[in-house]
Enzyme design. Structure first.
Site, PDB file in Angstrom:
ATOM      1  N   GLU A  94       0.855  -1.124   0.148  1.00  0.00           N
ATOM      2  CA  GLU A  94       0.033  -0.092   0.121  1.00  0.00           C
ATOM      3  C   GLU A  94       1.003   1.224  -0.057  1.00  0.00           C
ATOM      4  O   GLU A  94       0.524   2.070  -0.759  1.00  0.00           O
ATOM      5  CB  GLU A  94      -0.921  -0.058   1.213  1.00  0.00           C
ATOM      6  CG  GLU A  94      -1.915   1.120   1.338  1.00  0.00           C
ATOM      7  CD  GLU A  94      -2.991   1.130   0.164  1.00  0.00           C
ATOM      8  OE1 GLU A  94      -3.348   2.241  -0.736  1.00  0.00           O
ATOM      9  OE2 GLU A  94      -3.527   0.008  -0.421  1.00  0.00           O
ATOM     10  N   GLU A 101       1.415   6.500  -7.162  1.00  0.00           N
ATOM     11  CA  GLU A 101       0.625   7.183  -7.548  1.00  0.00           C
ATOM     12  C   GLU A 101       1.006   8.518  -7.786  1.00  0.00           C
ATOM     13  O   GLU A 101       0.865   9.588  -8.195  1.00  0.00           O
ATOM     14  CB  GLU A 101      -0.635   7.112  -6.601  1.00  0.00           C
ATOM     15  CG  GLU A 101      -1.420   5.825  -6.918  1.00  0.00           C
ATOM     16  CD  GLU A 101      -2.669   5.757  -5.987  1.00  0.00           C
ATOM     17  OE1 GLU A 101      -2.901   6.371  -5.059  1.00  0.00           O
ATOM     18  OE2 GLU A 101      -3.558   4.684  -6.192  1.00  0.00           O
TER      19      GLU A 101
END
Length: 152
Positions: A94, A101
């Site tokens: 994560e 991102e």
């Protein structure tokens, strides 16, 4: 003979090399000179993920709950270690997903690019697959002790 693009890039490199080095490097870009600074940067990353990533918070809560259930069911240290590794794997992925991102957003801004979508989707898919794997491992490890505890 060089192309106009190469000449343009060489000019930009010369422009950058004439700037003072302090303008080129901010504190976030510096390499940590000692261990406490390295830990400080890592903790800032975890703090950012906690503040900005809902899934990271959910994954931490589910990981802690799974760990508590494992302790309650008195599973052995090996199985508890496996659960710990699976939770850590999901959290690590994560964080990597968040970094990818942010990097893609930095590189392309608000524009759409199909390769940016692929990078983001693949990073998210890695987290999803690890999460499914972690749930499956927890189910396999915890099901039998839970059935015994409940008398089923």
């Amino acid at each position: 003979m060089s192309s106009p693009k190469v000449r343009f890039l060489r000019g930009k490199i010369k422009d950058l090399s004439s700037l003072p080095s302090t303008n080129l490097r901010r504190s976030s870009w510096r390499i940590a000179k000692d261990l406490p600074t390295s830990f400080s940067y890592a903790l800032k990353g975890i703090g950012y993920a906690l503040k900005s990533q809902r899934n990271f918070r959910i994954q931490i809560i589910l990981g802690v709950l799974t760990y508590i259930v494992g302790i309650f069911l008195e599973i052995n240290a090996t199985n508890l270690s496996i659960i710990t590794c699976m939770v850590a794997l999901v959290l690590i992925l994560e964080l990597i997903n968040t970094a990818i991102e942010a990097t893609v957003d930095l590189a392309i801004g608000r524009k759409f690019h199909p390769l940016a979508r692929i990078a983001k989707d693949c990073a998210a898919a890695a987290v999803l697959i690890a999460s499914f794997g972690a749930v499956l491992v927890a189910f396999i490890i915890l099901l039998q002790p839970l059935r015994i505890r409940l008398g089923l």
